[in-house]
Write a protein that holds these residues in place. Structure first.
Motif, PDB file in Angstrom:
ATOM      1  N   ALA A 374       0.833  -1.210   0.000  1.00  0.00           N
ATOM      2  CA  ALA A 374       0.000   0.000   0.000  1.00  0.00           C
ATOM      3  C   ALA A 374       0.863   1.253   0.000  1.00  0.00           C
ATOM      4  O   ALA A 374       0.568   2.226  -0.708  1.00  0.00           O
ATOM      5  CB  ALA A 374      -0.936  -0.014   1.207  1.00  0.00           C
ATOM      6  N   ASN A 375       1.942   1.224   0.763  1.00  0.00           N
ATOM      7  CA  ASN A 375       2.854   2.368   0.797  1.00  0.00           C
ATOM      8  C   ASN A 375       3.534   2.559  -0.554  1.00  0.00           C
ATOM      9  O   ASN A 375       3.724   3.689  -1.016  1.00  0.00           O
ATOM     10  CB  ASN A 375       3.896   2.159   1.893  1.00  0.00           C
ATOM     11  CG  ASN A 375       4.733   3.391   2.143  1.00  0.00           C
ATOM     12  OD1 ASN A 375       4.338   4.509   1.814  1.00  0.00           O
ATOM     13  ND2 ASN A 375       5.909   3.196   2.696  1.00  0.00           N
ATOM     14  N   ALA A 376       3.914   1.446  -1.204  1.00  0.00           N
ATOM     15  CA  ALA A 376       4.565   1.552  -2.510  1.00  0.00           C
ATOM     16  C   ALA A 376       3.626   2.148  -3.553  1.00  0.00           C
ATOM     17  O   ALA A 376       4.032   2.995  -4.362  1.00  0.00           O
ATOM     18  CB  ALA A 376       5.058   0.173  -2.956  1.00  0.00           C
ATOM     19  N   ALA A 381       1.998   6.949  -6.771  1.00  0.00           N
ATOM     20  CA  ALA A 381       1.062   8.028  -7.124  1.00  0.00           C
ATOM     21  C   ALA A 381       1.676   9.397  -6.863  1.00  0.00           C
ATOM     22  O   ALA A 381       1.508  10.338  -7.659  1.00  0.00           O
ATOM     23  CB  ALA A 381      -0.243   7.855  -6.339  1.00  0.00           C
ATOM     24  N   ILE A 382       2.408   9.517  -5.766  1.00  0.00           N
ATOM     25  CA  ILE A 382       3.067  10.790  -5.462  1.00  0.00           C
ATOM     26  C   ILE A 382       4.134  11.106  -6.507  1.00  0.00           C
ATOM     27  O   ILE A 382       4.258  12.248  -6.970  1.00  0.00           O
ATOM     28  CB  ILE A 382       3.674  10.740  -4.051  1.00  0.00           C
ATOM     29  CG1 ILE A 382       2.566  10.631  -3.001  1.00  0.00           C
ATOM     30  CG2 ILE A 382       4.536  11.963  -3.778  1.00  0.00           C
ATOM     31  CD1 ILE A 382       3.073  10.445  -1.597  1.00  0.00           C
ATOM     32  N   ALA A 384       4.193  10.079  -9.631  1.00  0.00           N
ATOM     33  CA  ALA A 384       3.523  10.439 -10.887  1.00  0.00           C
ATOM     34  C   ALA A 384       3.024  11.880 -10.849  1.00  0.00           C
ATOM     35  O   ALA A 384       3.134  12.615 -11.843  1.00  0.00           O
ATOM     36  CB  ALA A 384       2.368   9.478 -11.146  1.00  0.00           C
ATOM     37  N   ALA A 385       2.483  12.303  -9.716  1.00  0.00           N
ATOM     38  CA  ALA A 385       2.034  13.691  -9.596  1.00  0.00           C
ATOM     39  C   ALA A 385       3.215  14.651  -9.635  1.00  0.00           C
ATOM     40  O   ALA A 385       3.127  15.736 -10.231  1.00  0.00           O
ATOM     41  CB  ALA A 385       1.245  13.860  -8.296  1.00  0.00           C
ATOM     42  N   ARG A 386       4.324  14.263  -9.012  1.00  0.00           N
ATOM     43  CA  ARG A 386       5.512  15.120  -9.020  1.00  0.00           C
ATOM     44  C   ARG A 386       6.063  15.273 -10.432  1.00  0.00           C
ATOM     45  O   ARG A 386       6.599  16.327 -10.784  1.00  0.00           O
ATOM     46  CB  ARG A 386       6.556  14.521  -8.089  1.00  0.00           C
ATOM     47  CG  ARG A 386       7.790  15.404  -7.903  1.00  0.00           C
ATOM     48  CD  ARG A 386       8.765  14.700  -6.979  1.00  0.00           C
ATOM     49  NE  ARG A 386       8.157  14.378  -5.688  1.00  0.00           N
ATOM     50  CZ  ARG A 386       8.706  13.561  -4.808  1.00  0.00           C
ATOM     51  NH1 ARG A 386       9.866  12.976  -5.077  1.00  0.00           N
ATOM     52  NH2 ARG A 386       8.117  13.327  -3.659  1.00  0.00           N
ATOM     53  N   ARG A 387       5.940  14.221 -11.229  1.00  0.00           N
ATOM     54  CA  ARG A 387       6.430  14.266 -12.612  1.00  0.00           C
ATOM     55  C   ARG A 387       5.389  14.779 -13.595  1.00  0.00           C
ATOM     56  O   ARG A 387       5.558  14.662 -14.803  1.00  0.00           O
ATOM     57  CB  ARG A 387       6.897  12.868 -13.017  1.00  0.00           C
ATOM     58  CG  ARG A 387       8.071  12.364 -12.181  1.00  0.00           C
ATOM     59  CD  ARG A 387       8.361  10.899 -12.443  1.00  0.00           C
ATOM     60  NE  ARG A 387       9.457  10.420 -11.594  1.00  0.00           N
ATOM     61  CZ  ARG A 387       9.866   9.159 -11.537  1.00  0.00           C
ATOM     62  NH1 ARG A 387       9.274   8.232 -12.288  1.00  0.00           N
ATOM     63  NH2 ARG A 387      10.861   8.809 -10.741  1.00  0.00           N
ATOM     64  N   SER A 388       4.271  15.311 -13.073  1.00  0.00           N
ATOM     65  CA  SER A 388       3.208  15.923 -13.891  1.00  0.00           C
ATOM     66  C   SER A 388       2.624  14.929 -14.876  1.00  0.00           C
ATOM     67  O   SER A 388       2.346  15.263 -16.030  1.00  0.00           O
ATOM     68  CB  SER A 388       3.735  17.160 -14.628  1.00  0.00           C
ATOM     69  OG  SER A 388       4.228  18.119 -13.719  1.00  0.00           O
ATOM     70  N   LYS A 389       2.401  13.708 -14.430  1.00  0.00           N
ATOM     71  CA  LYS A 389       1.784  12.689 -15.269  1.00  0.00           C
ATOM     72  C   LYS A 389       0.326  12.524 -14.879  1.00  0.00           C
ATOM     73  O   LYS A 389      -0.065  12.738 -13.741  1.00  0.00           O
ATOM     74  CB  LYS A 389       2.525  11.357 -15.130  1.00  0.00           C
ATOM     75  CG  LYS A 389       3.928  11.369 -15.714  1.00  0.00           C
ATOM     76  CD  LYS A 389       4.542   9.968 -15.665  1.00  0.00           C
ATOM     77  CE  LYS A 389       5.913   9.944 -16.325  1.00  0.00           C
ATOM     78  NZ  LYS A 389       6.505   8.584 -16.321  1.00  0.00           N
ATOM     79  N   LYS A 390      -0.467  12.112 -15.854  1.00  0.00           N
ATOM     80  CA  LYS A 390      -1.883  11.886 -15.612  1.00  0.00           C
ATOM     81  C   LYS A 390      -2.160  10.467 -15.128  1.00  0.00           C
ATOM     82  O   LYS A 390      -3.234  10.202 -14.585  1.00  0.00           O
ATOM     83  CB  LYS A 390      -2.681  12.140 -16.904  1.00  0.00           C
ATOM     84  CG  LYS A 390      -2.551  13.557 -17.432  1.00  0.00           C
ATOM     85  CD  LYS A 390      -3.096  14.586 -16.447  1.00  0.00           C
ATOM     86  CE  LYS A 390      -3.028  15.998 -17.010  1.00  0.00           C
ATOM     87  NZ  LYS A 390      -3.521  16.998 -16.038  1.00  0.00           N
ATOM     88  N   GLY A 393       2.703   5.111 -14.007  1.00  0.00           N
ATOM     89  CA  GLY A 393       3.384   4.211 -14.930  1.00  0.00           C
ATOM     90  C   GLY A 393       4.206   3.157 -14.221  1.00  0.00           C
ATOM     91  O   GLY A 393       4.357   3.148 -12.998  1.00  0.00           O
ATOM     92  N   MET A 394       4.754   2.255 -15.009  1.00  0.00           N
ATOM     93  CA  MET A 394       5.576   1.177 -14.465  1.00  0.00           C
ATOM     94  C   MET A 394       6.844   1.736 -13.823  1.00  0.00           C
ATOM     95  O   MET A 394       7.315   1.212 -12.814  1.00  0.00           O
ATOM     96  CB  MET A 394       5.927   0.190 -15.584  1.00  0.00           C
ATOM     97  CG  MET A 394       6.507  -1.116 -15.117  1.00  0.00           C
ATOM     98  SD  MET A 394       5.265  -2.110 -14.276  1.00  0.00           S
ATOM     99  CE  MET A 394       6.185  -3.641 -14.042  1.00  0.00           C
ATOM    100  N   ALA A 395       7.396   2.792 -14.407  1.00  0.00           N
ATOM    101  CA  ALA A 395       8.621   3.376 -13.860  1.00  0.00           C
ATOM    102  C   ALA A 395       8.376   3.922 -12.463  1.00  0.00           C
ATOM    103  O   ALA A 395       9.214   3.761 -11.562  1.00  0.00           O
ATOM    104  CB  ALA A 395       9.133   4.483 -14.783  1.00  0.00           C
ATOM    105  N   GLU A 396       7.224   4.561 -12.237  1.00  0.00           N
ATOM    106  CA  GLU A 396       6.921   5.096 -10.911  1.00  0.00           C
ATOM    107  C   GLU A 396       6.751   3.971  -9.889  1.00  0.00           C
ATOM    108  O   GLU A 396       7.192   4.085  -8.738  1.00  0.00           O
ATOM    109  CB  GLU A 396       5.647   5.943 -10.954  1.00  0.00           C
ATOM    110  CG  GLU A 396       5.817   7.314 -11.586  1.00  0.00           C
ATOM    111  CD  GLU A 396       5.933   7.256 -13.103  1.00  0.00           C
ATOM    112  OE1 GLU A 396       6.616   8.112 -13.691  1.00  0.00           O
ATOM    113  OE2 GLU A 396       5.332   6.324 -13.694  1.00  0.00           O
ATOM    114  N   LEU A 397       6.106   2.879 -10.295  1.00  0.00           N
ATOM    115  CA  LEU A 397       5.919   1.766  -9.373  1.00  0.00           C
ATOM    116  C   LEU A 397       7.253   1.130  -8.992  1.00  0.00           C
ATOM    117  O   LEU A 397       7.493   0.808  -7.818  1.00  0.00           O
ATOM    118  CB  LEU A 397       4.993   0.725  -9.995  1.00  0.00           C
ATOM    119  CG  LEU A 397       3.492   1.074 -10.003  1.00  0.00           C
ATOM    120  CD1 LEU A 397       2.722   0.079 -10.843  1.00  0.00           C
ATOM    121  CD2 LEU A 397       2.943   1.106  -8.582  1.00  0.00           C
TER     122      LEU A 397
END
Length: 638
Positions: A374-376, A381-382, A384-390, A393-397
């Motif tokens: 859950a933390n991951a 999500a944080i 993705a928001a920091r990178r201005s993505k909608k 993605g797999m890279a963020e996970l």
């Protein structure tokens, strides 16, 4: 709670409103009373002389308002209560058509204003008296309710969490589902002679979902659910904890059938007879009362107690025996299938990119609990928001997984000198190549020299089999070689005098594994399958783990020799692998300096060139004397 408080304070609010109205009316009257005041005989004389234009009077009021013709000024005057201004004008000889007399009806609030003016001081005194009496009564209630239970009751009519929100613990859900069915359909089990369980003990490491499962039981049961923590029973005063236990079970019996959930029961359920606190230990009295309530003379089959703990080894034997906690539900870290389900639960409602593969993420997170996953997902999500993505993605996970596992983000702002970067590159390359040279080692997934958390660089492994419960001797040997890879690589490249402190954690890990193999797991051929030392945990002025020696000094010397032998063999095996694969070591360090991170096909191509230890030992002289010094990177001289 809010409605009761409003009702209690409504009387005070009413008094404040009355006081405000009284002040308003008083101000209104004072505003009218700012005109000049003259005697009634002077007013009659002025009216007879023709200087008065208008007289305003009010029924039931002795005050009149007089308007003069020439100056247009207004003055006040008063008449007696039984007199009439019209009669006074006639008696004074003033023609009725000479003065405009207006008599208005008295306002409806006039009498109330008089009543309020009289009663306001009385009401204020009564209000203050009631207020202080309630404050004193509240203090007395707090003193009297000191021994009352602080359990929170949930009706279960509007469940917020159900079993559908819990994943990765199917066996535990099944056991708890039966408990819920016992309460909903007792006749179904009574027909077969089944007895409703008195208690269910949920055991598992932190983050595996014990509290979440209890909330799901509350949502599914549809019966009253009492929730309390074990630490809420114990106070500094003797007998308070036992009183709260009695009050809790009294409430539960009045609302039976119901469920009582005690979180962190080890706070009061520790084994008795420790000798700390004497015979009047408050914790022991609380535990005794729990034992009596669960299975004493006053039995009650309509109350089920669900408790959670991550320390079942310290619980009192009387607490976990059949008849009290009849069923123990073990919650462990989820397997691959369970982690996929957990990820689906936590990614529900979150926008995911098309390249996200939850099965790949599940295979990359062995040993992760539900809370870790859950933390991951939240960290992804944080990011993705920091990178201005909608979408996530797999890279963020994958970045979030490394952030959770290694305890921090990448520290790319940290500036490394050329020598530090070279040292880190060889250190991490040594880990990767040593692991690749051992058949039972975990495959290497990623190698980087970018600092993250407290690590200056790291090598990430990916287990092929999701089995973390058992470890074989060959797997321990592979872990030792992998851990020593960084230290041995530094020694080979830079010389024995230039090894760094970067391997301090690796050396501690190697020593701990080797000693555990000898003393706990019986993996020493010389000493045999014998466990040496009895571990005991003491909770007094902090947490301390002590080990009692049950062996002689001669055996202790043999243990030290065996630990030294195991580490020395792993060290020589690591040195052999890295020496034989020196070319790959140099190429990987060079690639790390250039790209900083190696993964995917570039890493697979380098790993595929590593010669494993089995093949090295089968070659002539066991690989001795073979040293490939060809290099694409020249190491600095010590």
């Amino acid at each position: 709670m809010g409605d009761n408080r409003w009702l209690k304070n409504s009387f005070v609010y009413l008094i404040i409103l009355v006081a405000a109205l009284a002040l308003f009316f008083n101000y209104f009257n004072n505003a009218q009373g700012q005109a000049e005041e003259r005697g009634i005989y002077q007013v009659l004389a002025d009216a007879k002389a023709g200087r008065v234009e208008k007289i305003e009077a009010q029924s039931g009021n002795t005050e009149i308002l007089v308007t003069y013709r020439d100056t247009r000024t207004k003055v006040r005057s008063r008449i007696e209560s039984n007199d009439s201004i019209t009669m006074l004008l006639v008696q004074a000889g003033v023609p009725l058509d000479a003065v405009n007399v207006e008599v208005r009806a008295a306002p409806a609030w006039g009498g109330l204003l008089n009543v309020f003016t009289i009663l306001l001081p009385v009401l204020l005194m009564i209000g203050f008296f009631v207020f202080f009496m309630r404050q004193a009564q509240g203090s007395n209630n707090q003193a009297l309710s000191f021994g009352k239970s602080r359990a929170r009751m949930f009706s279960g009519d509007k469940p917020t969490v159900t079993f559908a929100d819990v994943a990765g613990q199917e066996e535990a859900k099944q056991d708890l589902t039966e408990v819920v069915e016992f309460l909903k359909f007792p006749d179904k089990f009574a027909a077969l002679g089944a007895r409703i369980p008195r208690g269910v003990l949920m055991v598992g490491p932190p983050g595996t979902g014990k509290t979440l499962l209890s909330r799901a039981v509350a949502g599914e049961a549809g019966v009253p659910f009492f929730s309390i923590s074990g630490s809420e029973f114990v106070e500094m005063f003797v007998g308070v904890g036992a009183s709260r236990v009695r009050d809790l079970f009294d409430q539960a019996k009045r609302n039976a059938p119901c469920i009582v959930f005690i979180d962190e029961i080890d706070a009061v359920g520790r084994q008795r007879g420790a000798g700390l606190g004497g015979s009047h230990d408050e914790r022991e009295q609380t535990l005794n009362q729990i034992l009596v309530e669960m299975d004493g003379f006053d039995t009650n089959t309509n109350v089920i107690v669900i408790a959670a703990t991550n320390r079942p080894d310290v619980l009192d034997p009387a607490l976990v025996r059949p008849g009290r906690f009849d069923r123990q539900v073990v919650l462990d870290a989820p397997d691959v299938k369970g982690r996929i389900e957990v990820l689906r639960v936590h990614t529900k409602g979150k926008p995911l990119a098309d390249d996200v593969q939850l099965d790949v993420i599940a295979r990359q997170t062995p040993g992760f609990s539900g809370a870790d996953l859950a933390n991951a997902v939240n960290e992804a999500a944080i990011l993705a928001a920091r990178r201005s993505k909608k979408k996530i993605g797999m890279a963020e996970l994958q970045d979030a997984i490394e952030r959770v596992a290694l305890g921090g983000p990448e520290r790319r702002s940290r500036v490394l000198t050329e020598r530090e970067k070279l040292l880190t590159a060889y250190h991490e390359s040594g880990h990767a190549i040593a692991a690749a040279g051992m058949p039972k080692a975990f495959p290497v997934q990623k190698v980087t020299i970018v600092p993250r958390g407290r690590a200056g660089g790291y090598t990430l492994y990916l287990p092929e089999e999701d089995s973390i419960r058992y470890t074989t001797a060959s797997q321990f040997a592979a872990q030792l070689v992998s851990a020593l890879g960084g230290r041995v690589a530094e020694e080979i490249v830079f010389g024995p005098d230039e090894v760094s402190t970067g391997a301090a954690g690796d050396i501690q890990q190697v020593t701990r594994i080797a000693r555990a193999m000898v003393t706990r797991y019986g993996m020493s051929a010389k000493l045999g399958p014998i466990a040496f030392g009895e571990r005991e945990e003491l909770i007094f002025l902090g947490r301390e783990i002590t080990e009692q020696r049950n062996y002689s000094d001669a055996v202790a010397r043999e243990i030290d020799n065996e630990v030294h032998r195991i580490v020395s063999e792993a060290y020589e095996r690591t040195r052999l692998i890295l020496t034989y694969n020196r070319e790959v070591l140099n190429d990987m360090a060079s690639a790390l300096i250039e790209y900083e991170t190696l993964d995917g096909e570039r890493l697979k191509e380098l790993i595929s060139r590593v010669v494993k230890i089995d093949e090295i030992e089968r070659r002539p002289n066991g690989g001795n004397g073979v040293l490939d010094t060809s290099s694409t990177l020249t190491a600095p001289q010590a």
